[in-house]
Motif scaffolding. Structure first.
Motif, short mmCIF file in Angstrom:
data_model
loop_
_atom_site.label_atom_id
_atom_site.label_comp_id
_atom_site.label_asym_id
_atom_site.label_seq_id
_atom_site.Cartn_x
_atom_site.Cartn_y
_atom_site.Cartn_z
N SER A 487 -63.69 -38.69 -64.11
CA SER A 487 -65.14 -38.67 -63.70
C SER A 487 -65.44 -39.28 -62.29
CB SER A 487 -65.91 -39.67 -64.69
OG SER A 487 -65.56 -40.94 -64.80
N SER A 488 -64.38 -38.95 -61.45
CA SER A 488 -64.65 -39.43 -59.99
C SER A 488 -65.67 -38.62 -59.33
CB SER A 488 -63.04 -39.36 -59.18
OG SER A 488 -62.90 -37.75 -59.44
N GLY A 489 -65.95 -37.43 -59.73
CA GLY A 489 -67.17 -36.61 -59.28
C GLY A 489 -68.24 -36.82 -59.92
N LEU A 604 -82.98 -39.35 -47.40
CA LEU A 604 -81.72 -40.11 -46.88
C LEU A 604 -80.74 -40.39 -47.76
CD1 LEU A 604 -83.44 -41.95 -43.97
CD2 LEU A 604 -82.12 -40.00 -43.76
N MET A 605 -81.22 -41.03 -48.91
CA MET A 605 -80.18 -41.32 -49.95
C MET A 605 -79.67 -40.25 -50.92
SD MET A 605 -82.63 -44.51 -51.62
CE MET A 605 -81.41 -44.77 -52.89
N SER A 606 -80.38 -39.15 -50.63
CA SER A 606 -79.94 -38.03 -51.60
C SER A 606 -78.80 -37.11 -50.73
CB SER A 606 -80.95 -37.08 -51.91
OG SER A 606 -81.71 -36.24 -50.48
N LEU A 804 -74.48 -38.03 -57.88
CA LEU A 804 -74.01 -38.26 -56.93
C LEU A 804 -74.92 -39.03 -55.97
CD1 LEU A 804 -71.92 -35.10 -55.92
CD2 LEU A 804 -71.19 -37.09 -56.61
N ALA A 805 -76.40 -38.78 -56.16
CA ALA A 805 -77.36 -39.40 -55.34
C ALA A 805 -77.63 -40.76 -55.97
CB ALA A 805 -78.43 -38.50 -55.36
N LEU A 806 -77.10 -41.17 -57.19
CA LEU A 806 -77.53 -42.35 -57.76
C LEU A 806 -76.30 -43.38 -57.49
CD1 LEU A 806 -79.45 -41.40 -61.04
CD2 LEU A 806 -80.40 -42.52 -58.99
#
Length: 917
Positions: A487-489, A604-606, A804-806
């Motif tokens: 689950s690295s991605g 920006l975080m996304s 990925l965003a979180l």
């Protein structure tokens, strides 16, 4: 007599029958014919070589450019196999090599070769040789003398000596004198004769003494004779004895106290040579010698005897070395242990012997490769080696310095069986190299048949409890560990890879569908929170534009001009309130700014949710959203205290883009994914048709401008083009044909106008629009057929983006941990096995169609595992499937049967109870 030497190469090595000189100690022969798999970069370069076509047909060949390289990291496995040239060339030393050398030199010196051949055949005897010698030159006599010592003609030596021969004459090219040749031939009488005539037993014209030659010729009696007459045992004599497999000579040398740990000029010790050539008897004799260092390393490669034995796949040698406490963890100069080389030699017995001795199965060399990497580096018998390593617990997902796992290399080498077993043992098909190449992409291109193994791995994650074995209800076990173990991605990383590599159909597997369903239930709250904040922002922007800009209400409230006041009050519902309370518009703007800052922070975080910045900034939704966010500050009244007309232009596009972006976000929901796909598809098809027929539409527009000169619409060609597009939809303005000019009764172009108008109706309004509708309807029908897959793809992409965003490390650790507990299926413990009852009507945790599909797969697997025997219920379900009933209908039928049986049992029970039975 001949002695065969085995080289150290791991490929098939031809023996080269050629004469060589005896100075092998100082000549590390190099091979030019080693067979090795070409490197990837070499294969690519071979495609790029410009070669003229045959028969002069170069002008008829279509050249579309060079083929691309197979992978990004084209040089990744340059060092995977040992492509270095071996230390020694495989040769065949025999009597003929020396014989031919003497004959050649005799011929070069214009001597009588027939004399030598007659001596060899026995035609020339001691009685008949003297007349011949009297006519020979001194050089011919010396060659004849060497020939007689080599051919063991000791009875002729005294005769030759009377004619003044040189007892120490040496073959220039070979460095061999008479005592060397007689020692090699093992002629004791010749050796004694030469010693008695004063020949030096330690004569060394080149790099070897007569003792070297005696050992090389495997003549133990000659060895004893030379040693007894003062021959010095040099360090390299032991190497000659082992190379010639002269174990009797070797034992004599060991008894005389010869040095066993010395290295020759090639950097090898006698034990290395014995291990490399599988000379078991010589090795046993060396290992029994008390002064031997069993772990001595070679100079060039740092290889021990255990390395050489493992590289050759010699089990008996390995067992002897391990019995003498050979260090199985010692590394060579590449950082490889003996297990690496045993795996590369594909000897299962050697691999298991080293593992039983305690060798580390996941030991990494300096390239960060494990023995499993070495096992898949070659094509011969690789499967058995890989299977053995996996059974012993090899880590299947270790990456080398280039990011390649064993699965990458096995697929590159097109080892179908190895790829299959690696996948079944949990190899990560989503693993990426440093160049970004996934294992799945290589598998799909090199071994496409192995894609079915991934489906089998998914099938094996679904198991069925047999209801006939006990009184328990039918129960399915869905094991999500295969999807989550890499689950690295993110938790949907594997599923996202399936989409990226064109294997979307695998998402329809019930295990993937069940996982996505559960995952969406966990993470959807974050999406709805994002959707809610965006909706509030768009609504606030809309309110601000409608109140402050749309009817110039802010200017009217600030400047208090009569014209602006009337415009605002007459056209705005809240005009009177806004003009009397201008501060309300300012409050709305400040609230809008707060939400805008929150949205900018979120955007920006996304960025972490996108693979590249280029993809982020060219994404249509991001373009809309950033334009809308920037416009909030551009259309503000705070800079000059009033608004301007140009701001209204920007606000019109901002409000359009804001609501369009909100529509795209709503379309990301799985329930609306199909409709968004339809909308996008129709847009694409219509755009293609519009471009294809644009010239026709422009032609009609210009024609209308000509034939309707008095029309208000067609005075401007741009406005006329818009009118033509409106007419395409069916809004045909027939009144245009009835218009009259201001100074004339009827238009002189009425005939042409009628013809062109009729052509427009037929070609555009009827034919073209029906064509657009037909293509759109056809594509929608196709989308309906793949609606389920399209929904799963969009759902996977949305979940991947949110994960990925979180979880990219920009949030505090405590916040991240809190998010993991609420967003991940397995945040802390590995509780990733779900037990469901597919035939139970109260089972609501998974959709009905997923339960039916999972039950069908588990049932088929159980049937195959039990030899194909099926119960009556199974036969009934099989008949239903053969009648083309859907899985959902089949499950409903089974549930109804269970309910009917329960009702029947209850009736029987009540009847028996009423009769007191």
């Amino acid at each position: 007599m001949s002695v065969s030497l085995r080289s150290t190469s791991q490929q098939h090595r031809p023996q080269l029958d050629r004469a060589v000189s005896m100075n092998i100690d100082d000549r590390c022969y190099k091979s030019s014919s080693k067979l090795a798999n070409p490197s990837l970069i070499g294969r690519w370069r071979s495609f790029r070589m410009k070669q003229p076509p045959p028969n002069g047909l170069s002008s008829n060949i279509l050249n579309l450019g060079d083929s691309p390289p197979a992978e990004d990291d084209v040089g990744f496995f340059e060092s995977l196999d040992d492509n270095s040239i071996p230390d020694e060339l495989s040769v065949k030393i025999c009597k003929d090599s020396i014989r031919q050398s003497i004959l050649d030199q005799m011929k070069i010196s214009s001597g009588d070769v027939k004399l030598l051949l007659d001596i060899e055949s026995g035609k020339t005897t001691p009685e008949t040789i003297e007349p011949l010698l009297s006519h020979c030159s001194s050089l011919e006599r010396n060659f004849t003398f060497l020939w007689c010592t080599f051919m063991k003609k000791h009875e002729m030596l005294e005769i030759l000596n009377r004619y003044g021969i040189d007892l120490n004459y040496t073959l220039i090219t070979e460095g061999l004198s008479a005592i060397h040749l007689s020692s090699f031939s093992g002629c004791l009488k010749c050796v004694r004769w030469l010693i008695n005539r004063g020949c030096n037993v330690n004569h060394m014209p080149d790099t070897h003494t007569p003792l070297h030659c005696a050992v090389w010729g495997n003549s133990p009696e000659t060895v004893r004779l030379l040693i007894s007459n003062g021959a010095v045992i040099r360090e390299t004599v032991m190497h000659y004895a082992v190379r010639a497999n002269a174990h009797e000579c070797l034992q004599i040398l060991l008894d005389e106290g010869a040095e066993v740990n010395s290295l020759d000029l090639c950097g090898s010790a006698p034990l290395h040579i014995a291990a490399d050539r599988r000379m078991s008897l010589c090795m046993k004799m060396l290992l029994n010698y008390s002064k031997l260092d069993v772990n001595i390393a070679s100079r060039e490669k740092g290889m021990t005897a255990l390395h050489y034995a493992a590289e050759g796949g010699y089990l008996d040698c390995i067992q002897m070395l391990l019995a003498k406490n050979a260090d199985y963890n010692k590394r060579n100069k590449k950082g490889q242990t003996a297990l690496h080389l045993a795996a590369r030699s594909q000897s299962v017995e050697c691999i298991e012997a080293l593992l039983k001795a305690g060798s580390n199965i996941n030991e990494k060399d300096y390239e960060n490769r494990t023995p499993l990497h070495s096992a898949v580096g070659k094509a011969l018998l690789a499967f058995n080696s890989v299977e053995s390593l996996l059974r012993w617990g090899a880590d299947v997902n270790v990456k080398d310095r280039y990011g390649y796992t064993a699965l990458h290399i096995a697929a590159l080498n097109e080892l179908v069986q190895c790829v299959d077993i690696l996948i079944m043992y949990g190899a990560d098909v989503s693993s990426r190299t440093k160049g970004g190449v996934t294992a799945l992409s290589i598998v799909a291109r090199k071994t496409p048949a192995c894609l079915e193994t991934i489906c089998k791995k998914l099938d094996s994650s679904i198991s069925l409890h047999d209801p006939e074995a006990s009184n328990r209800e039918v129960e399915l076990k869905l094991d999500f560990r295969y999807l989550l173990q890499h689950s690295s991605g993110g938790e949907v990383g594997l599923l996202k890879t399936l989409i990226d590599e064109g294997q979307k159909s695998m998402l329809e597997h019930p295990l993937c569908g069940a996982f996505l369903y559960i995952k969406w239930l966990k993470i959807r709250r974050f999406y709805f929170c994002r959707l809610f904040l965006t909706a509030i922002f768009v609504i606030l922007l809309t309110v601000y534009i409608l109140t402050a800009l749309a009817h110039y209400c802010y200017n009217s409230a600030a400047n208090r001009t009569i014209t602006d006041l009337e415009l605002c009050r007459n056209n705005s519902v809240l005009g009177s309130v806004l003009t009397e309370n201008p501060e309300s518009m300012e409050v709305i703007w400040y609230i809008l700014v707060i939400f805008s800052i929150c949205e900018i922070t979120r955007k920006l975080m996304s960025i972490a949710g996108y693979s590249t910045l280029k993809y982020y900034f060219f994404h249509l939704g991001n373009v809309f959203e950033w334009f809308t966010l920037i416009s909030v500050f551009v259309i503000s009244f705070q800079f000059t205290g009033e608004t301007y007309t140009w701001q209204n232009h920007i606000s019109a596009f901002a409000i359009l883009f804001g609501w369009a972006n909100l529509m795209l976000m709503v379309g990301q929901l799985p329930v609306f994914g199909t409709y968004v796909a339809m909308f996008t598809k129709v847009q694409q098809e219509f755009l293609k048709l519009l471009i294809a027929y644009l010239c026709l539409l422009i032609g009609f527009t210009i024609s209308f401008c000509v034939v309707f000169p008095t029309s208000e619409v067609f005075r401007n060609p741009l406005v006329g083009m818009i009118k033509v597009l409106v007419m395409m939809t069916g809004e045909l303005d027939i009144d245009m044909l009835m218009q009259k000019g201001s100074n004339q009764k009827a238009s002189p172009l009425s005939v042409s106008a009628h013809i062109i108008y009729a052509l427009f109706v037929l070609l555009v309004a009827v034919v073209l629009m029906n064509l657009v509708v037909g293509i759109a309807v056809h594509d929608i029908q196709g989308l309906h057929k793949t609606a389920g897959l399209s929904k799963l793809v969009r759902q996977t992409e949305l979940i991947s983006f949110l994960e990925l965003a979180l979880f990219q490390g920009y949030l505090p650790k405590k916040v991240v941990n809190m998010l993991k507990w609420s967003a991940l299926i397995a945040p802390a413990v590995y509780r990733v096995v779900l037990h469901v009852k597919p035939l139970n009507p109260r089972e609501k945790r998974l959709p009905c169609h997923i339960l039916a599909a999972a039950h069908n797969i588990a049932r088929d697997c159980t049937k195959n595992c039990h030899g194909g025997s099926m119960s009556a219920a199974t036969m009934h379900r099989y008949a239903l499937s053969k009648n083309n009933k859907s899985l959902t209908e089949e499950l409903k039928a089974l549930r109804e049967q269970v309910q009917e049986q329960q009702v029947l049992l209850n009736d029987i029970f009540n009847l028996l109870k009423s009769k007191n039975l």
